[in-house]
Write a protein that holds these residues in place. Structure first.
Motif, short mmCIF file in Angstrom:
data_model
loop_
_atom_site.label_atom_id
_atom_site.label_comp_id
_atom_site.label_asym_id
_atom_site.label_seq_id
_atom_site.Cartn_x
_atom_site.Cartn_y
_atom_site.Cartn_z
N MET A 50 -0.67 5.10 4.40
CA MET A 50 0.26 4.73 5.04
C MET A 50 0.13 3.87 6.58
O MET A 50 0.83 3.29 6.95
CB MET A 50 0.83 6.05 5.23
N TYR A 51 -0.72 4.74 7.02
CA TYR A 51 -1.01 3.50 8.38
C TYR A 51 -1.93 2.90 8.18
O TYR A 51 -2.85 2.13 9.28
CB TYR A 51 -1.78 5.41 9.13
N ASP B 97 7.58 0.26 15.31
CA ASP B 97 6.40 -0.10 14.39
C ASP B 97 5.48 0.58 15.00
O ASP B 97 4.64 1.37 14.81
CB ASP B 97 6.66 -0.67 13.22
N TYR C 6 2.34 1.91 -3.17
CA TYR C 6 1.59 2.53 -4.02
C TYR C 6 1.31 3.40 -3.65
O TYR C 6 1.14 4.88 -4.85
CB TYR C 6 -0.01 1.32 -4.22
N ILE C 7 1.23 4.32 -3.00
CA ILE C 7 0.54 5.53 -2.43
C ILE C 7 1.77 6.53 -2.71
O ILE C 7 1.49 7.38 -3.71
CB ILE C 7 0.22 5.46 -0.78
N LEU C 8 3.22 6.09 -3.05
CA LEU C 8 4.15 6.90 -3.44
C LEU C 8 4.50 6.90 -4.86
O LEU C 8 4.22 8.20 -4.79
CB LEU C 8 4.78 6.96 -2.41
N PHE D 101 -3.79 10.53 1.97
CA PHE D 101 -2.38 9.60 1.71
C PHE D 101 -2.16 9.06 3.19
O PHE D 101 -1.63 7.41 3.08
CB PHE D 101 -1.79 10.13 0.85
N ARG E 195 5.10 3.84 16.14
CA ARG E 195 4.64 5.04 15.48
C ARG E 195 3.32 4.82 14.88
O ARG E 195 2.78 5.83 14.44
CB ARG E 195 5.03 4.40 14.06
N THR F 6 1.08 -0.83 0.23
CA THR F 6 0.34 0.33 0.14
C THR F 6 1.04 1.77 0.29
O THR F 6 0.75 1.78 -0.56
CB THR F 6 -0.80 -0.43 1.51
N ALA F 7 2.51 1.49 0.89
CA ALA F 7 2.96 2.70 0.71
C ALA F 7 3.21 2.40 0.00
O ALA F 7 3.45 3.86 -0.61
CB ALA F 7 4.38 2.22 1.75
N VAL G 143 6.17 2.74 8.69
CA VAL G 143 6.46 2.28 6.72
C VAL G 143 7.59 1.73 7.05
O VAL G 143 8.74 2.15 7.39
CB VAL G 143 5.74 3.18 6.09
N ALA H 153 5.90 7.24 9.40
CA ALA H 153 4.48 5.97 8.88
C ALA H 153 5.50 4.96 9.29
O ALA H 153 6.52 5.09 9.38
CB ALA H 153 4.51 6.79 7.63
#
Ligand SMILES: Nc1ncnc2c1ncn2[C@@H]1O[C@H](COP(=O)(O)OP(=O)(O)O)[C@@H](O)[C@H]1O
Ligand SMILES: [Mg+2]
Lengths: 254, 329
Positions: free
Chosen positions: B103-104, B72, A9-11, B99, B75, A6-7, A99, A97
């Motif tokens: 991301m979360y 993590d 894809y988002i970036l 976004f 965070r 997901t990360a 990630v 984040a």
């Protein structure tokens, strides 16, 4: 170190949105290769240029070079864009984040590759309009693959620079001291056989040399160095730089 | 369980000790303030707690998770608003927030829903689809607070949330912060160098100077350390007045300067009527004016460090200039 799709894809999506909203920047980066393509392409049309011989016409020789030139500048800029994110603070938001850094690096690289390829294809379309012909659709597909490899390689290089530089002061220097010399040394604009022996050896150290050569091989059916060497170097370069770029990015603190 | 637990946390930047073995605890649901001048080490402390930089030594737990070993999880539990804006100017406000949500780990649908709620809290719905580029400083701040809420963290870190904002916007942001803490039960740790901000918002305040916590308590108790309020009183006959004031059991201390008396008392507002009720005819003096001054956290800072926050910031700037000069040579 887990990969977060997901990360990534988002970036990637972020890169796309920013790309579509910054026409002035796109024009800015495409203007140089476009000038080279148009003025050299028309200027030397039909002229006899020593060393080009086998490719029959200068435009056939030039177009793969101009595509390589487009790829190197758009890709290095995209790798260096980490610097802008750091400057404008957005990097902190990404870094805090939950990630993994590797996902962030991958997202960036995919985003950069996509925008870079779109720009290279735009140039390619203009070249088609100028009378450039490709042997088959399959060769175009192969060219895309080679273009993606070239792009990934220079994005990785940009990431490495971005991690070493730390602030945007060095941005202009990189642009002028790295990109143009690499373009001229790669044989993108004229045959390397016309260069003195010393410079020719230097050009063998330029990763873009092999990228442009590989593009010539798949688009025009001819290249000057051994094909296997060109493909091998084009394949190896992104593996090294992407790995190092991700590694440096992983280690960098705010 | 405490929301944040910090034990002897220390950070050194090539020889400069930015945070010097600080220890404190933030309770669940608390609004905790870190008050100190520029360069005191507030941002460095928050960055360590947010796992953005590694401490030189010491340890800390955020939401029960170790900041070194469970990064993590830490965070995921926190929302952070940085001192400097950290937005993507080429995206709209809504895109920035969506976004963030994804991301979360939120689904697109969840993210959209939560973003709508968060934008409502900070009253930015109207501008949500404009590029952040076009936002004012106050709007960017509000958007960042909203963003930090999207993944519904238990703990919110606010690094100088009203730095550089005008008085009206500051009030508005104070309101949001109070509301989040009181109505939604979000634990908040906030840094500031505005004493009135710490005083108004924080349940407890840690005063930090040169990387060390010099005092930690409720704003009320901190101010009481100074011995309460000061009533300044101007009279016509000093000798007679002095005699009368000395007879009052609730006056803790009398100072006299330039013909004005300074009486140290507790709950000054209740003592003014008592002073006025003294039979002035019999005592032989007349009150010309009365003034009440309640101590501020600025006075507390002065008490513990020997300087005001403003003075400290001025000297900080000087030090920077000195350093810059050395660089230029
Ligand atoms: N990355 C860094 N490298 C070197 N020194 C730093 C760094 N970050 C902060 N400092 C120094 O640490 C001290 C504390 O800074 P900071 O935590 O930003 O203070 P505050 O947020 O209270 O203003 C300052 O003297 C600052 O110059
Ligand atoms: Mg700070």
């Amino acid at each position: 170190m887990e990969i977060n799709l997901t990360a990534i894809y988002i970036l990637w999506l972020r890169e796309m949105k920013r790309f579509l909203r910054s026409w002035s920047r796109i024009v800015g980066t495409l203007i140089m290769p476009l000038f080279f393509l148009i003025f050299l392409g028309f200027g030397f049309k039909g002229a006899f240029i020593p060393g080009v011989g086998h490719t029959k016409d200068y435009i056939l020789f030039l177009v793969p070079g101009i595509i390589g030139m487009t790829l190197i500048s758009t890709s290095i800029i995209s790798g260096l864009s980490v610097l802008w994110d750091r400057e404008f603070g957005f990097l902190k938001e990404i870094m805090v984040a939950p990630v993994s850094r590797i996902s962030i690096a991958i997202g960036r690289i995919f985003g950069g590759m996509t925008t870079s390829l779109i720009q290279a294809i735009l140039i390619f379309l203009i070249a088609l309009g100028m009378g450039f012909k490709i042997p088959s659709f399959f060769s175009f597909f192969l060219a895309l693959l080679v273009m993606a490899l070239i792009s990934a390689g220079f994005i990785g290089l940009g990431l490495i620079f971005a991690s070493i530089l730390k602030d945007i002061q060095g941005f202009g220097i990189i642009m002028q001291l790295i990109i143009m010399p690499l373009v001229f040394l790669s044989g993108a604009l004229f045959p390397l056989s016309n260069l003195p022996r010393f410079l020719r050896y230097v050009s063998y150290l330029d990763p873009l040399t092999y990228g442009v050569e590989s593009l010539r091989r798949v688009l025009v059916g001819h290249c000057f160095l051994p094909s296997w060497l060109n493909f091998f170097a084009t394949f190896l370069f992104p593996i090294i730089t992407v790995f190092l770029g991700a590694f440096f990015f992983e280690k960098s603190e705010l | 369980m405490s929301a944040i637990q910090v034990e002897k946390l220390k950070k050194e930047f090539n020889g400069l000790i930015a945070v010097n073995e600080i220890t404190f605890e933030v309770k669940e649901g608390e609004l905790f303030g870190l008050l100190g001048p520029n360069g005191a080490g507030k941002t460095t402390t928050l960055n360590m707690l947010a796992t953005l930089i590694k401490p030189t030594s010491g340890q800390a737990f955020v939401a029960g998770f170790d900041i070194l070993k469970e990064r993590d999880k830490v965070r995921k539990s926190i929302g952070m608003v940085f001192q400097e804006p950290a937005l993507d100017n080429y995206l709209t406000g809504r895109e920035n927030l969506e976004f963030h949500g994804m991301m979360y780990g939120l689904s697109r649908k969840e993210a959209k829903e939560r973003v709508r709620e968060a934008l409502k809290i900070v009253e930015l719905e109207e501008f949500a689809d404009k590029l952040v580029q076009t936002y004012s400083g106050g709007m960017k701040r509000r958007l960042e607070i909203a963003r930090a809420l999207v993944h519904q963290p238990k703990i919110l870190f606010l690094d100088e949330p009203t730095l550089g904002l005008d008085a009206q916007t500051r009030r508005k942001i104070w309101e949001y912060i109070k509301k989040l803490n009181k109505e939604k039960g979000v634990t908040i740790i906030l840094t500031t160098h505005y004493m009135e901000e710490a005083d108004f918002l924080a349940d407890r305040v840690a005063i930090i100077d040169y990387g060390k916590i010099v005092a930690l308590d409720t704003p009320e108790n901190l101010k009481n350390i100074l011995g309460g309020d000061v009533i300044s009183i101007e009279v016509d006959n000093h000798q007679n007045a002095k005699k009368a004031f000395e007879k009052l059991p609730w006056v803790k201390k009398i100072n006299q300067e330039n013909g004005i008396f300074y009486l140290q008392v507790e709950k000054g507002e209740e003592k003014i009527p008592l002073l006025i009720r003294i039979d002035q005819e019999e005592a032989g003096f007349q009150i010309k004016s009365i003034n009440l001054r309640k101590p501020t956290l600025e006075d507390v800072f002065l008490h513990f460090t020997g300087r005001t926050i403003r003075e400290r910031e001025a000297s900080q700037t000087e030090r920077f200039r000195e350093r810059a000069k050395i660089h230029m040579r």
